[in-house]
Write a protein that holds these residues in place. Structure first.
Motif, short mmCIF file in Angstrom:
data_model
loop_
_atom_site.label_atom_id
_atom_site.label_comp_id
_atom_site.label_asym_id
_atom_site.label_seq_id
_atom_site.Cartn_x
_atom_site.Cartn_y
_atom_site.Cartn_z
N VAL A 159 40.29 -24.59 -30.75
CA VAL A 159 39.23 -24.29 -29.80
C VAL A 159 38.11 -23.60 -30.57
CG1 VAL A 159 38.60 -23.01 -27.73
CG2 VAL A 159 40.85 -24.11 -27.88
N LEU A 160 36.88 -24.06 -30.35
CA LEU A 160 35.75 -23.51 -31.09
C LEU A 160 34.52 -23.50 -30.19
CD1 LEU A 160 34.52 -26.34 -33.49
CD2 LEU A 160 36.54 -26.62 -32.08
N PRO A 161 33.53 -22.66 -30.50
CA PRO A 161 32.30 -22.66 -29.71
C PRO A 161 31.73 -24.07 -29.64
CG PRO A 161 32.32 -20.80 -31.19
CD PRO A 161 33.51 -21.64 -31.56
N LYS A 162 31.16 -24.39 -28.48
CA LYS A 162 30.72 -25.75 -28.21
C LYS A 162 29.84 -26.29 -29.34
CE LYS A 162 28.71 -28.63 -24.59
NZ LYS A 162 28.10 -28.66 -23.24
N THR A 163 30.21 -27.50 -29.79
CA THR A 163 29.49 -28.11 -30.91
C THR A 163 29.52 -29.62 -30.74
OG1 THR A 163 29.35 -28.21 -33.32
CG2 THR A 163 31.55 -28.28 -32.37
N THR A 164 28.76 -30.34 -31.54
CA THR A 164 28.78 -31.80 -31.55
C THR A 164 29.99 -32.25 -32.35
OG1 THR A 164 26.37 -31.86 -31.45
CG2 THR A 164 27.50 -33.88 -32.13
N LEU A 165 30.95 -32.84 -31.67
CA LEU A 165 32.24 -33.12 -32.29
C LEU A 165 32.30 -34.47 -33.00
CD1 LEU A 165 34.75 -31.82 -29.60
CD2 LEU A 165 34.25 -30.79 -31.80
N ASP A 166 31.41 -35.40 -32.69
CA ASP A 166 31.54 -36.76 -33.21
C ASP A 166 31.62 -36.81 -34.74
OD1 ASP A 166 31.54 -37.48 -30.61
OD2 ASP A 166 29.95 -38.96 -30.77
N PRO A 167 30.76 -36.12 -35.49
CA PRO A 167 30.89 -36.18 -36.95
C PRO A 167 32.24 -35.65 -37.44
CG PRO A 167 28.75 -35.28 -36.32
CD PRO A 167 29.57 -35.34 -35.07
N LEU A 168 32.71 -34.58 -36.82
CA LEU A 168 34.00 -34.00 -37.19
C LEU A 168 35.14 -34.96 -36.85
CD1 LEU A 168 35.41 -31.50 -38.33
CD2 LEU A 168 35.43 -30.54 -36.02
N LEU A 169 35.05 -35.58 -35.67
CA LEU A 169 36.05 -36.55 -35.25
C LEU A 169 36.16 -37.69 -36.26
CD1 LEU A 169 35.74 -37.28 -31.41
CD2 LEU A 169 37.82 -36.83 -32.67
N ASN A 170 35.02 -38.28 -36.61
CA ASN A 170 35.02 -39.42 -37.52
C ASN A 170 35.52 -39.04 -38.91
OD1 ASN A 170 33.58 -42.11 -36.45
ND2 ASN A 170 32.71 -40.35 -35.38
N GLU A 171 35.10 -37.87 -39.38
CA GLU A 171 35.53 -37.43 -40.70
C GLU A 171 37.04 -37.20 -40.73
OE1 GLU A 171 35.07 -33.54 -43.65
OE2 GLU A 171 33.68 -33.79 -41.98
N LEU A 172 37.55 -36.53 -39.70
CA LEU A 172 38.98 -36.23 -39.66
C LEU A 172 39.80 -37.52 -39.51
CD1 LEU A 172 41.01 -33.93 -39.71
CD2 LEU A 172 40.71 -33.68 -37.23
N HIS A 173 39.34 -38.43 -38.66
CA HIS A 173 40.04 -39.70 -38.47
C HIS A 173 40.08 -40.49 -39.78
CE1 HIS A 173 40.70 -43.87 -37.13
NE2 HIS A 173 41.32 -43.34 -36.10
N GLN A 174 38.94 -40.53 -40.47
CA GLN A 174 38.88 -41.25 -41.74
C GLN A 174 39.83 -40.64 -42.77
OE1 GLN A 174 37.35 -43.94 -42.68
NE2 GLN A 174 37.62 -43.83 -44.91
N THR A 175 39.86 -39.32 -42.83
CA THR A 175 40.71 -38.63 -43.81
C THR A 175 42.18 -38.86 -43.53
OG1 THR A 175 39.02 -36.92 -44.07
CG2 THR A 175 41.23 -36.40 -44.85
N LEU A 176 42.55 -38.81 -42.24
CA LEU A 176 43.96 -38.90 -41.87
C LEU A 176 44.51 -40.31 -41.95
CD1 LEU A 176 43.97 -36.54 -38.77
CD2 LEU A 176 45.34 -36.20 -40.83
N PHE A 177 43.71 -41.28 -41.49
CA PHE A 177 44.27 -42.60 -41.26
C PHE A 177 43.80 -43.68 -42.22
CE2 PHE A 177 44.19 -40.71 -36.83
CZ PHE A 177 45.50 -40.28 -36.91
N SER A 178 43.00 -43.30 -43.22
CA SER A 178 42.60 -44.29 -44.22
C SER A 178 43.68 -44.47 -45.28
CB SER A 178 41.28 -43.87 -44.89
OG SER A 178 41.46 -42.65 -45.61
N GLN A 179 44.64 -43.55 -45.32
CA GLN A 179 45.73 -43.66 -46.28
C GLN A 179 46.66 -44.81 -45.89
OE1 GLN A 179 45.79 -41.67 -49.01
NE2 GLN A 179 43.83 -40.93 -48.21
N PRO A 180 47.23 -45.51 -46.86
CA PRO A 180 48.15 -46.61 -46.52
C PRO A 180 49.39 -46.09 -45.81
CG PRO A 180 48.20 -46.14 -48.88
CD PRO A 180 47.07 -45.34 -48.31
N LYS A 181 49.89 -46.90 -44.87
CA LYS A 181 51.14 -46.55 -44.21
C LYS A 181 52.28 -46.50 -45.22
CE LYS A 181 50.88 -48.11 -39.39
NZ LYS A 181 51.44 -49.07 -38.41
N ARG A 182 53.19 -45.56 -45.01
CA ARG A 182 54.35 -45.42 -45.89
C ARG A 182 55.56 -46.05 -45.19
NH1 ARG A 182 56.07 -40.52 -46.61
NH2 ARG A 182 56.53 -40.55 -48.84
#
Length: 803
Positions: free
Chosen positions: A429-452
């Protein structure tokens, strides 16, 4: 309650937005449902919102309500006119006019809550009535059912259906309806014990569907909406979001608990106490994937979904030094269906901080203030916050994903981060902010790795060793092609095995190693805690005992590639149980290596059936050993001498009677018949063994000393065939009429079964499409190379599904 296999299908308002949507839903019902299924519908399009507008304007005595109401009635009238013809259209026009007059009378009087609910109920009633009529017009027999006839619920903001009162009412109603008809049922509405109309609140129609399925003991519920299911992130905000083909019920419940709109916790609650499976699909693109909510998905730990809410509010409760007060409040809020999205206990200042969506914030604040007043605790509401979360099994215990989450937040003024008690979510939980850049960055970091993908091999004999060599040679190419990491995590032989989730070198395990004995309960427990995205078991044994564990393997969410024939040829009840367990838990069971080694037999049968063909007959020579024997048996050498030669060359089983008895051929015939859609039992096969009774029960060594006792019978069979200019072959055959036989047959020299290379198998498949001229598949049906290749081919197919 009827024991028939009912399914429930629910269509939301967006799926019934206009006439073309109704027609699309009609097509879906024709294709994906069966007579007796229950179809739950919401109000068409924005009908409920328009009814709410009418009620609000009428309550304020604003004459504009008449224009809004007229527009809504015109919309319903136009739907009927566009979709129905003749008497059906006239009947619904008349019913709509009667409803219009009834609503007008209610609007002219005082509008208490029950009257408002009665008016709101017309949206679902209109949809159900219209869809039922449309189905009948398209020759899909249907009845309309008002859910108020069986759903009993108390009045409240989020009423829960009274199961004890509702179930017998539903059973009685279902008993009066023909099983040849589909039932179109209203969602969202019920009655209280006094007969007043009750609305079931937010997501009431989805809840109606899963509750109806629970009451009717339905085996499955499908919710059709404008999205294909649950994605790894909101696809409207993250372009790279991927549709999840399966998710566990626990993960879905956690996702709904933290405020994701795709599913509501109330809709999931009936799943926990019933046998139903839940599937989410898009009515706009029904062929483009789906999400199955399974009772358990035991894949690897870690994040599967990134979720965000742009605006949430906090409620701070300052309590005394008694820590139990905070727990009591949380229990109270859960009991009144106001469980927070997340919470944090600040022990330094004895403050409990609760997080709520804007929708529930006011109700929650009132409830907390009322509760806190008894203790004179201070309560403060705080607005202007955002929420970011990771959801997945054990995500808070996954070091890499937890680290990436904290790293993404490190430069932001985070209010708090909380791990769910279940470990299935991490919430910031954080003070209200524009989340879309954070969402995209986190999604890219987490799920761009190959499945194991973890692999566990059972069977380290000739075929297992050949597969290990093949896997070592092809692994890098497969990983690059499918963007996967393939990790050999276990290898087992007759003496035991070794497990290492960090990975084993397939070349090293070809050498002798010190195995540990297999204790199945311990192995299954360890497998359940594997760290991979997916786990695959590869069974290249001939162990019937191992096949008994297939249901437990499936329940762990493990995929299975099998060259072991026992499960596919077991009693139908066990075979179906294995298949059902893999379906229920989202696993794949591939077994193309069980028949014909590397020949595309099962895959061809499946392809024909999937395309709409019907298999009428399957026949052929299914044993490479017997193929070799009878290709060489021309009378110049006694049959027993040929058998000894084959045994010495390793072409037979250690005990050749395994081949001569025809039992191995019978297992293959059972597998193919079942692949073709016929639940054949072993007892239905007329099996003619080549082993006389006198040689069946003696030790293998003694059998080999007495094998010449086969010669007289075999010579007689050959002589009879040669007198007709024919040859003898050991053939299996199954026909659509249920006739199944295995034994010696004679064939002319030009027949496809007569001219084979030694060890070849041949399969003749007759179908509606291949009737006069059967589809013939011929080639090597035995050998370590081709069998290992078939296993590898199944692994490639599985990688294509998982990537």
């Amino acid at each position: 309650m009827s024991t028939m296999q009912r399914h429930v299908h629910k269509f939301g308002g967006s799926s019934l937005a206009d006439a073309s949507c109704f027609l699309r839903v009609c097509e879906i019902i024709a294709k994906y449902t069966q007579p007796g299924d229950l179809i739950v519908v919401s109000a068409a399009g924005k009908t409920t919102n328009r009814l709410l507008d009418v009620l609000e304007l009428a309550a304020e005595h604003d004459p504009a309500f008449e224009a809004v109401f007229d527009s809504l009635c015109s919309f319903q009238h136009d739907l009927i006119g566009e979709l129905l013809k003749g008497d059906l259209a006239e009947q619904l026009f008349s019913a709509l006019e009667s409803d219009r007059m009834a609503i007008s009378r209610m609007l002219s009087n005082s509008l208490d809550e029950f009257t408002r609910n009665e008016i709101l109920s017309f949206g679902e009633r209109w949809s159900a009535r219209l869809l039922s009529a449309l189905l009948n017009q398209h020759a899909l027999e249907s009845d309309y059912l008002d859910s108020r006839e069986f759903f009993v619920a108390p009045y409240g903001a989020q009423p829960q259906v009274d199961v004890a009162l509702s179930q017998p009412k539903l059973a009685a109603l279902l008993a009066t309806h023909k099983v040849s008809k589909r039932l179109v049922v209203t969602g969202f509405i019920a009655r209280d014990i006094d007969g007043h109309t009750i609305t079931l609140g937010r997501n009431g129609s989805d809840y109606s569907a899963t509750e109806l399925a629970a009451l009717a003991d339905a085996s499955a519920t499908t919710i059709w909406s404008d999205v294909a299911g649950i994605f790894s992130a909101d696809p409207r905000r993250v372009r790279e979001a991927q549709l999840l083909d399966k998710i566990s019920l626990a993960e879905a419940a956690e996702l709904s608990r933290i405020g994701a709109s795709v599913l509501h916790a109330r809709s999931l609650e009936p799943l926990f106490r019933s046998r139903q499976k839940l599937t989410l699909r898009s009515s706009y693109t029904p062929e483009e994937g789906m999400t199955q909510v399974l009772r358990s998905v035991q894949g690897g730990l870690g994040a599967r979904i990134v979720s965000a809410l742009d605006e949430v509010s906090l409620i701070d409760v300052q309590y005394d030094a008694n820590e139990s007060h905070s727990s009591t409040l949380l229990e109270h809020l859960k009991a009144i269906q106001l469980q927070p999205l997340s919470y944090s206990k600040r022990r330094d200042c004895q403050t409990l901080r609760l997080v709520y969506t804007q929708e529930l914030y006011s109700r929650a604040l009132s409830a907390v203030e009322h509760w806190a007043s008894a203790y004179q605790f201070h309560v403060q509401g705080l607005s202007g916050y955002s929420l970011l979360a990771l959801v997945g099994r054990g995500v808070s215990e996954h070091r890499e994903h937890s680290h990436l989450f904290y790293q993404a937040l490190c430069s932001l003024p985070v209010t708090f981060v909380q791990s769910a008690d279940s470990t299935h979510s991490l919430v910031a939980v954080l003070p209200k902010t524009t989340l879309d850049p954070l969402l995209n960055e986190l999604h890219q970091t987490l799920f761009s790795q190959p499945k194991r993908i973890g692999l566990m091999l059972f069977g380290k004999g000739n075929i297992g060793q050949q597969w290990l060599e093949l896997f070592a040679a092809q692994r890098e190419v497969m990983e690059q092609r499918y963007h996967l990491r393939l990790i050999l995590a276990g290898v087992f032989g007759r003496q035991g095995g070794v497990v290492d989730f960090h990975g084993l070198d397939p070349k090293s395990v070809l050498q002798p190693f010190n195995p540990k004995p297999v204790v199945w309960s311990q192995l299954l427990e360890r497998v359940s805690e594997h760290p991979f995205d997916e786990l695959v078991a590869i069974d290249i044994t001939a162990s019937e005992e191992l096949s008994f564990y297939y249901p437990q393997v499936a329940q762990l969410g493990v995929h299975l590639i099998s060259a072991n024939k026992y499960a596919g040829s077991a009693k139908v009840e066990f075979y179906q149980h294995v298949c059902q367990q893999f379906r229920d838990h989202g696993g794949q069971w591939l077994y193309n290596a069980t028949v014909g080694a590397g020949l595309p037999v099962q895959s061809s049968i499946k392809m024909l059936r999937d395309a709409g063909d019907e298999i009428r007959e399957i026949s052929g020579i299914f044993s490479g050993t017997l193929s070799w024997l009878f290709q060489h048996f021309d009378g110049s050498v006694p049959f027993s001498q040929l058998l000894k030669k084959a045994w010495q060359q390793g072409l037979t089983e250690p005990d050749p009677r395994e081949d001569l008895s025809g039992q191995d051929v019978a297992r293959k015939l059972l597998i193919l018949a079942r692949e073709a859609g016929y639940l054949l039992e072993n007892s239905q096969i007329q099996l003619h063994s080549l082993v006389p009774q006198s040689l069946q029960d003696i030790p293998a060594d003694e059998f080999m000393t007495r094998v010449a006792e086969l010669d007289e019978f075999m010579a007689e069979q050959l002589k009879a065939a040669q007198s007709q200019g024919q040859v003898i072959r050991y053939v299996a055959k199954f026909a659509k009429d249920g006739v199944a036989e295995i034994g010696l047959q004679s064939f002319d020299a030009h027949h496809p079964f007569a001219n084979l290379r030694p060890c070849d198998n041949v399969f003749a498949i007759q179908s509606n499409w291949y009737c006069e001229n059967p589809l013939v598949i011929q080639g090597p049906g035995a050998g370590r190379e081709v069998t290992a290749g078939a296993v590898q081919s199944d692994l490639v197919s599985l990688c294509q599904l998982l990537c």
